[in-house]
Design an enzyme around this catalytic site. Structure first.
Site, PDB file in Angstrom:
ATOM      1  N   ALA A  11       0.850  -1.204   0.000  1.00 13.27           N
ATOM      2  CA  ALA A  11       0.000   0.000   0.000  1.00 13.27           C
ATOM      3  C   ALA A  11       0.878   1.244   0.000  1.00 13.27           C
ATOM      4  CB  ALA A  11      -0.921  -0.013   1.215  1.00 13.27           C
ATOM      5  N   VAL A  88       5.104  -4.402  -4.164  1.00 16.25           N
ATOM      6  CA  VAL A  88       6.027  -4.271  -3.026  1.00 16.25           C
ATOM      7  C   VAL A  88       7.299  -3.551  -3.490  1.00 16.25           C
ATOM      8  CG1 VAL A  88       5.110  -6.371  -1.970  1.00 16.25           C
ATOM      9  CG2 VAL A  88       7.118  -6.524  -3.456  1.00 16.25           C
ATOM     10  N   GLU A 163       5.427  10.613  -9.470  1.00 10.71           N
ATOM     11  CA  GLU A 163       4.880  11.174  -8.235  1.00 10.71           C
ATOM     12  C   GLU A 163       4.571  12.650  -8.436  1.00 10.71           C
ATOM     13  OE1 GLU A 163       7.084  10.049  -4.723  1.00 10.71           O
ATOM     14  OE2 GLU A 163       7.292   8.022  -5.503  1.00 10.71           O
ATOM     15  N   ASN A 222      12.838   4.316 -17.658  1.00 10.56           N
ATOM     16  CA  ASN A 222      13.425   5.171 -16.624  1.00 10.56           C
ATOM     17  C   ASN A 222      14.857   5.571 -16.978  1.00 10.56           C
ATOM     18  OD1 ASN A 222      11.243   5.526 -15.022  1.00 10.56           O
ATOM     19  ND2 ASN A 222      11.802   3.998 -13.489  1.00 10.56           N
ATOM     20  N   CYS A 274      13.088   5.959  -7.993  1.00 12.68           N
ATOM     21  CA  CYS A 274      13.170   5.061  -9.156  1.00 12.68           C
ATOM     22  C   CYS A 274      14.411   5.211 -10.027  1.00 12.68           C
ATOM     23  CB  CYS A 274      11.929   5.254 -10.022  1.00 12.68           C
ATOM     24  SG  CYS A 274      10.432   4.700  -9.190  1.00 12.68           S
ATOM     25  N   GLN A 276      17.643   6.315 -10.049  1.00 17.47           N
ATOM     26  CA  GLN A 276      18.960   5.762  -9.707  1.00 17.47           C
ATOM     27  C   GLN A 276      18.888   4.250  -9.514  1.00 17.47           C
ATOM     28  OE1 GLN A 276      21.705   7.855  -7.105  1.00 17.47           O
ATOM     29  NE2 GLN A 276      21.767   6.054  -5.798  1.00 17.47           N
ATOM     30  N   PHE A 336      11.840  15.451  -3.393  1.00 21.54           N
ATOM     31  CA  PHE A 336      12.657  15.268  -4.610  1.00 21.54           C
ATOM     32  C   PHE A 336      12.072  15.993  -5.813  1.00 21.54           C
ATOM     33  CE2 PHE A 336      10.789  12.180  -7.615  1.00 21.54           C
ATOM     34  CZ  PHE A 336       9.723  11.681  -6.886  1.00 21.54           C
ATOM     35  N   ARG A 344      12.788  10.251  -1.064  1.00 21.68           N
ATOM     36  CA  ARG A 344      13.769   9.212  -1.382  1.00 21.68           C
ATOM     37  C   ARG A 344      14.742   9.704  -2.461  1.00 21.68           C
ATOM     38  NH1 ARG A 344       9.712   4.129  -1.990  1.00 21.68           N
ATOM     39  NH2 ARG A 344       8.422   5.766  -2.900  1.00 21.68           N
ATOM     40  N   ARG A 434      16.756  25.063  -9.094  1.00 21.25           N
ATOM     41  CA  ARG A 434      15.664  24.627  -9.970  1.00 21.25           C
ATOM     42  C   ARG A 434      15.362  25.626 -11.081  1.00 21.25           C
ATOM     43  NH1 ARG A 434      14.078  19.274  -9.560  1.00 21.25           N
ATOM     44  NH2 ARG A 434      14.454  18.603  -7.442  1.00 21.25           N
TER      45      ARG A 434
HETATM   46  P1  NAD Z   1       6.749   1.670  -1.118  1.00 23.68           P
HETATM   47  O1  NAD Z   1       7.937   1.328  -0.303  1.00 23.68           O
HETATM   48  O2  NAD Z   1       6.075   2.997  -0.956  1.00 23.68           O
HETATM   49  O3  NAD Z   1       5.603   0.559  -0.848  1.00 23.68           O
HETATM   50  C1  NAD Z   1       5.836  -0.819  -0.833  1.00 23.68           C
HETATM   51  C2  NAD Z   1       4.962  -1.433   0.267  1.00 23.68           C
HETATM   52  O4  NAD Z   1       4.951  -2.855   0.140  1.00 23.68           O
HETATM   53  C3  NAD Z   1       5.425  -1.153   1.707  1.00 23.68           C
HETATM   54  O5  NAD Z   1       4.439  -0.418   2.406  1.00 23.68           O
HETATM   55  C4  NAD Z   1       5.632  -2.550   2.311  1.00 23.68           C
HETATM   56  O6  NAD Z   1       5.264  -2.631   3.676  1.00 23.68           O
HETATM   57  C5  NAD Z   1       4.731  -3.396   1.442  1.00 23.68           C
HETATM   58  N1  NAD Z   1       5.010  -4.834   1.431  1.00 23.68           N
HETATM   59  C6  NAD Z   1       6.221  -5.449   1.484  1.00 23.68           C
HETATM   60  N2  NAD Z   1       6.043  -6.784   1.449  1.00 23.68           N
HETATM   61  C7  NAD Z   1       4.715  -7.021   1.374  1.00 23.68           C
HETATM   62  C8  NAD Z   1       3.906  -8.198   1.297  1.00 23.68           C
HETATM   63  N3  NAD Z   1       4.439  -9.425   1.261  1.00 23.68           N
HETATM   64  N4  NAD Z   1       2.570  -8.052   1.235  1.00 23.68           N
HETATM   65  C9  NAD Z   1       1.998  -6.842   1.242  1.00 23.68           C
HETATM   66  N5  NAD Z   1       2.709  -5.696   1.301  1.00 23.68           N
HETATM   67  C10 NAD Z   1       4.047  -5.791   1.363  1.00 23.68           C
HETATM   68  O7  NAD Z   1       7.159   1.455  -2.632  1.00 23.68           O
HETATM   69  P2  NAD Z   1       6.554   2.161  -3.942  1.00 23.68           P
HETATM   70  O8  NAD Z   1       7.155   3.494  -4.150  1.00 23.68           O
HETATM   71  O9  NAD Z   1       5.076   2.016  -3.917  1.00 23.68           O
HETATM   72  O10 NAD Z   1       7.164   1.214  -5.074  1.00 23.68           O
HETATM   73  C11 NAD Z   1       6.729  -0.119  -5.238  1.00 23.68           C
HETATM   74  C12 NAD Z   1       7.305  -0.670  -6.538  1.00 23.68           C
HETATM   75  O11 NAD Z   1       6.816   0.104  -7.646  1.00 23.68           O
HETATM   76  C13 NAD Z   1       8.827  -0.606  -6.641  1.00 23.68           C
HETATM   77  O12 NAD Z   1       9.276  -1.730  -7.346  1.00 23.68           O
HETATM   78  C14 NAD Z   1       9.081   0.646  -7.451  1.00 23.68           C
HETATM   79  O13 NAD Z   1      10.291   0.604  -8.153  1.00 23.68           O
HETATM   80  C15 NAD Z   1       7.905   0.629  -8.406  1.00 23.68           C
HETATM   81  N6  NAD Z   1       7.513   1.948  -8.914  1.00 23.68           N
HETATM   82  C16 NAD Z   1       7.479   3.036  -8.083  1.00 23.68           C
HETATM   83  C17 NAD Z   1       7.065   4.271  -8.584  1.00 23.68           C
HETATM   84  C18 NAD Z   1       7.018   5.481  -7.699  1.00 23.68           C
HETATM   85  O14 NAD Z   1       6.789   6.565  -8.221  1.00 23.68           O
HETATM   86  N7  NAD Z   1       7.209   5.374  -6.393  1.00 23.68           N
HETATM   87  C19 NAD Z   1       6.654   4.380  -9.910  1.00 23.68           C
HETATM   88  C20 NAD Z   1       6.687   3.254 -10.720  1.00 23.68           C
HETATM   89  C21 NAD Z   1       7.110   2.038 -10.210  1.00 23.68           C
HETATM   90  C1  UDX Z   2       9.839   8.583 -12.590  1.00 26.50           C
HETATM   91  C2  UDX Z   2       9.268   8.384 -14.006  1.00 26.50           C
HETATM   92  O1  UDX Z   2       9.023   9.670 -14.591  1.00 26.50           O
HETATM   93  C3  UDX Z   2       7.999   7.566 -13.948  1.00 26.50           C
HETATM   94  O2  UDX Z   2       7.526   7.297 -15.270  1.00 26.50           O
HETATM   95  C4  UDX Z   2       8.280   6.252 -13.242  1.00 26.50           C
HETATM   96  O3  UDX Z   2       7.093   5.484 -13.136  1.00 26.50           O
HETATM   97  C5  UDX Z   2       8.861   6.503 -11.865  1.00 26.50           C
HETATM   98  O4  UDX Z   2      10.042   7.321 -11.976  1.00 26.50           O
HETATM   99  P1  UDX Z   2       9.256  10.183 -10.562  1.00 26.50           P
HETATM  100  O5  UDX Z   2      10.592   9.794 -10.063  1.00 26.50           O
HETATM  101  O6  UDX Z   2       8.094  10.063  -9.657  1.00 26.50           O
HETATM  102  O7  UDX Z   2       8.888   9.345 -11.876  1.00 26.50           O
HETATM  103  O8  UDX Z   2       9.298  11.721 -11.039  1.00 26.50           O
HETATM  104  P2  UDX Z   2       9.912  12.457 -12.321  1.00 26.50           P
HETATM  105  O9  UDX Z   2       8.962  13.510 -12.733  1.00 26.50           O
HETATM  106  O10 UDX Z   2      10.352  11.525 -13.356  1.00 26.50           O
HETATM  107  O11 UDX Z   2      11.180  13.206 -11.704  1.00 26.50           O
HETATM  108  C6  UDX Z   2      12.319  12.501 -11.246  1.00 26.50           C
HETATM  109  C7  UDX Z   2      13.400  13.478 -10.853  1.00 26.50           C
HETATM  110  O12 UDX Z   2      13.938  14.138 -12.005  1.00 26.50           O
HETATM  111  C8  UDX Z   2      12.917  14.599  -9.922  1.00 26.50           C
HETATM  112  O13 UDX Z   2      13.892  14.871  -8.951  1.00 26.50           O
HETATM  113  C9  UDX Z   2      12.754  15.786 -10.864  1.00 26.50           C
HETATM  114  O14 UDX Z   2      12.861  17.005 -10.215  1.00 26.50           O
HETATM  115  C10 UDX Z   2      13.917  15.551 -11.812  1.00 26.50           C
HETATM  116  N1  UDX Z   2      13.736  16.183 -13.135  1.00 26.50           N
HETATM  117  C11 UDX Z   2      12.707  15.813 -13.939  1.00 26.50           C
HETATM  118  C12 UDX Z   2      14.668  17.132 -13.565  1.00 26.50           C
HETATM  119  O15 UDX Z   2      15.617  17.458 -12.848  1.00 26.50           O
HETATM  120  N2  UDX Z   2      14.514  17.679 -14.801  1.00 26.50           N
HETATM  121  C13 UDX Z   2      13.489  17.331 -15.641  1.00 26.50           C
HETATM  122  O16 UDX Z   2      13.429  17.868 -16.759  1.00 26.50           O
HETATM  123  C14 UDX Z   2      12.555  16.369 -15.186  1.00 26.50           C
END
Ligand code: NAD
Ligand code: UDX
Length: 456
Positions: A11, A88, A163, A222, A274, A276, A336, A344, A434
């Site tokens: 979640a 997760v 995000e 990414n 994501c 890095q 970020f 993060r 920025r």
């Molecule tokens: P997050 O850390 O916010 O959430 C993950 C959650 O999973 C945690 O709350 C954790 O407690 C839970 N979890 C762990 N094991 C579990 C289990 N067995 N059952 C149920 N819940 C469990 O992570 P996030 O940012 O939501 O990212 C999740 C995945 O999506 C990662 O692989 C990430 O790379 C990918 N992703 C993230 C973004 C983003 O913008 N944050 C975008 C695209 C893809």
């Molecule tokens: C990224 C991808 O965009 C998304 O598709 C994927 O699912 C998750 O990773 P996110 O990290 O949430 O999304 O935000 P993003 O808008 O991509 O920005 C990432 C970082 O790059 C931020 O720190 C942002 O400020 C920076 N950024 C973005 C720049 O410095 N310059 C730009 O032109 C765009």
């Protein structure tokens, strides 16, 4: 016919918003989002959601308690579900083989084992987490060799939301990608998931591929996005040395339809959970598959980003007469990027850390990130009186030697910089990480301004 039931493991930033959108768009589907983290689940059930995203509260409120549920009963939800989305975390490994690069798949494996233990009957497992290519094969092996009563199809459906714009991205995605086994059962499972998205996403935007293409495409998307930022940031250094203006260069090259205008904003460095992590995972995979040149090529994107972050703090020290020891530096913005409370890998962590190491007093203001988060990001569990977190931008700048803008929050554009200038030590330095402020005007007010990739 019984209602289709979906369960989501995780979640977090992805599981919460994506499932809320599915529930809001498909009132006839029951969606249960689960997480062992009780505090997170409690928060999802209140009006103080654990994830800040513009518009998310409305989406959640439209479905919660009707067909959208948040629960810590992970096993119960798996049992009841036809489709299980795995959302997760997949952080970078911190120890063992591949430490610092490879994705840590312990949560993915634990999820697969838990599903195998409790699932009965046919289940579609959807990888939504970002994972190394071929993870579906490991999941299938774990599922099929441990389950007594379950049969499984594993699909890949990576999430592309960013995000801060998650709701808009989910409502109107550029594409939805679904990969699966090219067998009759695999294709049928894909069609089931396609038909969920097709309730609100035009069919031509729903791409279907084989499993490995789908898994790999997420890492590659990414990597390409981050590469553009590192490319323009690399050029920002050259702009500062030559008198060119990086925003003008970005506009000039971005007008070429083959290049495009997006993701060319020079900055203090990209952050987020994501970019890095996923590039390092790609680097690890390339090395693993015997492609060291490809690995080195992609690793340079991360190296350039590290350089951009560290040269920003070095520039502050240098401009402040080579010492910030005992000086008050106001940090505006810690998230970020704007419109999120996520910190993060934010560039602010390394900038604050470097300034504290130089003996500065660092006073941080962010409209959405709580003090405890900032302290834990910068200091771990330590206490350091030189890190102060305050509740307004003006308070942060009161008595400052320099102000550094690290997140592009809209409210910073509307600040009363005359008042800020009066409240600061002179000369008053301003570092715009920025490029969001009116630099010429600020210079007229008396600020000494540094902007990324510009001569002010
Ligand atoms: P997050 O850390 O916010 O959430 C993950 C959650 O999973 C945690 O709350 C954790 O407690 C839970 N979890 C762990 N094991 C579990 C289990 N067995 N059952 C149920 N819940 C469990 O992570 P996030 O940012 O939501 O990212 C999740 C995945 O999506 C990662 O692989 C990430 O790379 C990918 N992703 C993230 C973004 C983003 O913008 N944050 C975008 C695209 C893809
Ligand atoms: C990224 C991808 O965009 C998304 O598709 C994927 O699912 C998750 O990773 P996110 O990290 O949430 O999304 O935000 P993003 O808008 O991509 O920005 C990432 C970082 O790059 C931020 O720190 C942002 O400020 C920076 N950024 C973005 C720049 O410095 N310059 C730009 O032109 C765009």
């Amino acid at each position: 016919m019984s209602k289709l039931s979906i369960c989501c493991l995780g979640a977090g930033y992805v599981g919460g918003p994506t499932m809320a959108m599915i529930a809001a768009k498909c009132p006839d589907i029951k969606v249960t989002v689960t997480d062992p983290n009780e505090a997170r689940i409690v928060a999802w059930n209140t009006d103080q959601l654990p994830v800040y995203e513009p518009g998310l509260d409305k989406v959640v409120a439209s479905a919660r308690g009707k067909n959208l549920f948040f629960s810590t009963d992970v096993k119960g939800a798996i049992k009841a579900a036809d489709i299980i989305f795995v959302c997760v975390g997949t952080p970078t490994k911190t120890q063992g083989v591949g430490a610092g690069r490879a994705a840590d798949l312990k949560y993915i494996e634990a999820a697969a084992r838990m599903i195998a233990e409790v699932a009965e009957g046919p289940k579609i497992i959807v990888e939504k987490s970002t994972i190394p290519v071929r993870t579906a094969s490991s999941m299938l092996t774990i599922l099929r060799s441990n389950s007594k009563n379950g049969t499984f199809q594993v699909l890949s459906n990576p999430e592309f939301l960013a995000e801060g714009t998650a709701v808009a991205d989910l409502e109107n995605p550029d594409r939805v990608l679904i990969g699966g086994e090219q067998t009759p059962e695999g294709l049928a499972a894909m069609e089931k998931v396609v038909s969920i998205y097709a309730r609100w996403v035009p069919r031509e935007k729903i791409l279907t591929t084989n499993l490995w293409s789908s898994e790999l495409s997420k890492l590659v998307a990414n990597a390409f996005l981050a590469q553009r930022i590192s490319s323009i940031n690399a050029i920002s250094g050259l702009c500062e040395a030559t008198g060119a203006d990086v925003d003008e260069v970005a506009r000039a090259i971005g007008s070429d339809s083959r290049i495009g205008a997006k993701f060319l904003k020079a900055s203090v460095g990209f952050g987020g959970s994501c970019f890095q992590k996923d590039i390092l995972d790609l680097v690890y995979l390339c090395e693993h598959f015997g492609l060291p040149e490809v690995a080195a090529y992609w690793e340079s994107v991360v190296k350039m980003n590290d350089w951009q972050k560290s040269r920003f703090s070095a520039r502050i020290v240098n401009d402040l007469f080579s010492t910030v020891s005992g000086k008050h530096i106001a940090i505006l913005g810690f998230a970020f990027k704007k419109d999120t409370n996520d910190t993060r890998e934010t560039a602010a962590i390394s900038v604050c850390h470097n300034l504290l190491k130089e003996g500065a007093k660092v006073v941080v203001y962010d409209p959405r990130v709580p003090e405890a988060q900032i302290r834990s990001d910068v200091l771990g569990s330590e206490k350091n009186p030189n890190l102060v977190v305050v509740k307004s931008a003006l308070e942060a700048c009161q008595g400052a030697h320099a102000v550094a803008v690290l997140t592009e929050w809209d409210e910073f554009k509307g600040l009363d910089f005359k008042k800020i200038h009066e409240a600061m030590y002179k000369p008053a330095f301003l570092f715009d990480g920025r490029n969001i402020l009116p630099h010429a005007k600020l210079k007229e007010m008396g600020f000494r301004v540094f902007a990324i990739g510009k001569t002010v």
